[in-house]
Design a protein around this motif. Structure first.
Motif, PDB file in Angstrom:
ATOM      1  N   GLN A 191      45.473  30.662  37.563  1.00  0.00           N
ATOM      2  CA  GLN A 191      45.464  32.013  37.398  1.00  0.00           C
ATOM      3  C   GLN A 191      45.637  32.438  35.998  1.00  0.00           C
ATOM      4  N   GLN A 192      46.754  31.463  35.208  1.00  0.00           N
ATOM      5  CA  GLN A 192      46.690  30.982  33.710  1.00  0.00           C
ATOM      6  C   GLN A 192      45.344  31.262  33.067  1.00  0.00           C
ATOM      7  N   HIS A 193      45.246  30.091  33.502  1.00  0.00           N
ATOM      8  CA  HIS A 193      43.733  29.223  32.919  1.00  0.00           C
ATOM      9  C   HIS A 193      42.535  30.439  33.131  1.00  0.00           C
ATOM     10  N   ASN A 194      42.792  31.280  34.288  1.00  0.00           N
ATOM     11  CA  ASN A 194      41.584  32.140  34.807  1.00  0.00           C
ATOM     12  C   ASN A 194      41.593  33.276  33.600  1.00  0.00           C
ATOM     13  N   VAL A 195      43.056  34.182  32.825  1.00  0.00           N
ATOM     14  CA  VAL A 195      43.109  34.644  31.913  1.00  0.00           C
ATOM     15  C   VAL A 195      43.341  33.970  30.852  1.00  0.00           C
ATOM     16  N   LEU A 196      43.162  32.681  29.661  1.00  0.00           N
ATOM     17  CA  LEU A 196      42.804  32.420  28.862  1.00  0.00           C
ATOM     18  C   LEU A 196      41.511  32.428  28.675  1.00  0.00           C
ATOM     19  N   SER A 197      40.539  31.793  29.641  1.00  0.00           N
ATOM     20  CA  SER A 197      39.418  32.263  29.725  1.00  0.00           C
ATOM     21  C   SER A 197      38.578  33.584  29.390  1.00  0.00           C
ATOM     22  N   ILE A 198      39.143  34.469  30.051  1.00  0.00           N
ATOM     23  CA  ILE A 198      38.192  35.430  29.631  1.00  0.00           C
ATOM     24  C   ILE A 198      38.275  35.917  28.495  1.00  0.00           C
ATOM     25  N   VAL A 199      39.854  36.113  27.729  1.00  0.00           N
ATOM     26  CA  VAL A 199      39.799  36.276  26.637  1.00  0.00           C
ATOM     27  C   VAL A 199      39.007  35.722  25.770  1.00  0.00           C
ATOM     28  N   ARG A 200      38.875  33.765  26.113  1.00  0.00           N
ATOM     29  CA  ARG A 200      37.901  33.646  25.392  1.00  0.00           C
ATOM     30  C   ARG A 200      36.789  33.777  25.194  1.00  0.00           C
ATOM     31  N   GLY A 201      36.089  34.381  26.463  1.00  0.00           N
ATOM     32  CA  GLY A 201      35.137  35.007  26.537  1.00  0.00           C
ATOM     33  C   GLY A 201      34.588  36.318  25.958  1.00  0.00           C
ATOM     34  N   GLN A 202      35.131  36.811  24.805  1.00  0.00           N
ATOM     35  CA  GLN A 202      35.108  37.557  24.010  1.00  0.00           C
ATOM     36  C   GLN A 202      35.049  37.451  22.995  1.00  0.00           C
ATOM     37  N   HIS A 203      35.141  36.004  22.331  1.00  0.00           N
ATOM     38  CA  HIS A 203      34.431  35.664  21.246  1.00  0.00           C
ATOM     39  C   HIS A 203      35.881  36.801  19.566  1.00  0.00           C
ATOM     40  N   HIS A 204      35.882  36.257  19.623  1.00  0.00           N
ATOM     41  CA  HIS A 204      37.671  36.801  18.547  1.00  0.00           C
ATOM     42  C   HIS A 204      37.370  38.311  18.723  1.00  0.00           C
ATOM     43  N   LYS A 205      36.788  38.919  19.622  1.00  0.00           N
ATOM     44  CA  LYS A 205      37.152  40.277  20.094  1.00  0.00           C
ATOM     45  C   LYS A 205      37.965  40.402  21.300  1.00  0.00           C
ATOM     46  N   PRO A 206      39.230  41.677  20.566  1.00  0.00           N
ATOM     47  CA  PRO A 206      40.244  41.866  21.659  1.00  0.00           C
ATOM     48  C   PRO A 206      39.696  41.782  23.001  1.00  0.00           C
ATOM     49  N   VAL A 207      40.497  41.710  23.706  1.00  0.00           N
ATOM     50  CA  VAL A 207      40.284  42.259  25.467  1.00  0.00           C
ATOM     51  C   VAL A 207      41.122  42.703  26.273  1.00  0.00           C
ATOM     52  N   CYS A 208      40.362  44.214  26.081  1.00  0.00           N
ATOM     53  CA  CYS A 208      41.858  44.836  26.778  1.00  0.00           C
ATOM     54  C   CYS A 208      42.640  44.847  28.584  1.00  0.00           C
ATOM     55  N   PHE A 209      43.804  44.940  28.406  1.00  0.00           N
ATOM     56  CA  PHE A 209      45.127  44.675  29.659  1.00  0.00           C
ATOM     57  C   PHE A 209      43.529  44.260  31.279  1.00  0.00           C
ATOM     58  N   GLY A 210      43.434  45.671  30.586  1.00  0.00           N
ATOM     59  CA  GLY A 210      42.818  46.561  32.556  1.00  0.00           C
ATOM     60  C   GLY A 210      41.627  45.755  32.799  1.00  0.00           C
ATOM     61  N   GLU A 211      40.869  45.468  31.952  1.00  0.00           N
ATOM     62  CA  GLU A 211      39.712  44.591  32.202  1.00  0.00           C
ATOM     63  C   GLU A 211      39.445  43.064  32.702  1.00  0.00           C
ATOM     64  N   VAL A 212      40.727  42.613  31.873  1.00  0.00           N
ATOM     65  CA  VAL A 212      41.400  41.332  32.244  1.00  0.00           C
ATOM     66  C   VAL A 212      41.335  41.712  33.769  1.00  0.00           C
ATOM     67  N   GLN A 213      42.248  42.179  33.730  1.00  0.00           N
ATOM     68  CA  GLN A 213      42.492  42.859  35.800  1.00  0.00           C
ATOM     69  C   GLN A 213      41.340  42.634  37.111  1.00  0.00           C
ATOM     70  N   GLU A 214      39.928  43.904  36.471  1.00  0.00           N
ATOM     71  CA  GLU A 214      39.484  43.490  36.541  1.00  0.00           C
ATOM     72  C   GLU A 214      38.237  42.645  36.859  1.00  0.00           C
TER      73      GLU A 214
END
Length: 149
Positions: free
Chosen positions: A46-69
């Motif tokens: 699950q931690q890897h999944n969060v890191l991958s989601i954040v990395r997928g934003q390509h240097h832009k921040p990702v909102c917390f709710g979007e990670v959950q979705e």
């Protein structure tokens, strides 16, 4: 190996029940494959999944709710996962300047480095799933998509 042999059950009432048991068993088997792989990096799946989601934003921040979705396991406690990743120095959490009710996550350089290390070992890890041909892998994936509707 057939699911009947794996769980030592002679037969099932119908093919749909067999399929559901097989999916549940296979899900657990997959988790048992991934747990030690990510553990060597000090992460959970699950931690890897969060890191991958954040990395997928390509240097832009990702909102917390979007990670959950976007989580594969949507029952995960994202707050706890993010707290652990912050403790490890892999992500930062900031209040969004445009909307102070939103929390933004960013990947740190340590998080990027860790994901690069994982990426280097992923192809070897995924070799264990190459007992299916590419066509079979596509078929299984498409059938799972169809099952979920």
């Amino acid at each position: 190996m057939r699911i009947e042999d794996e769980i030592q059950q002679k037969d099932f009432k119908d093919d749909h029940r067999r399929m559901v048991v097989n999916l549940l068993f296979t899900n657990n088997w997959l988790n048992q494959q991934f747990i030690p792989f990510f553990k060597q990096f000090g992460l959970t799946l699950q931690q890897h999944n969060v890191l991958s989601i954040v990395r997928g934003q390509h240097h832009k921040p990702v909102c917390f709710g979007e990670v959950q979705e976007r989580m594969v396991d949507r029952n995960s406690n994202v707050t706890r996962l993010v707290d652990k990743l912050i403790e490890k120095g892999y992500v930062t959490r900031d209040i969004c300047q445009a909307n102070r009710r939103m929390i933004e996550l960013r990947l740190t350089s340590a998080g990027k480095d860790l994901l690069s290390q994982i990426d280097e070992q992923m192809p070897a890890f995924f070799q264990r799933f190459h007992n299916l041909t590419q066509e079979e892998a596509v078929l299984v994936s498409n059938l799972l998509d169809k099952l979920r509707g």
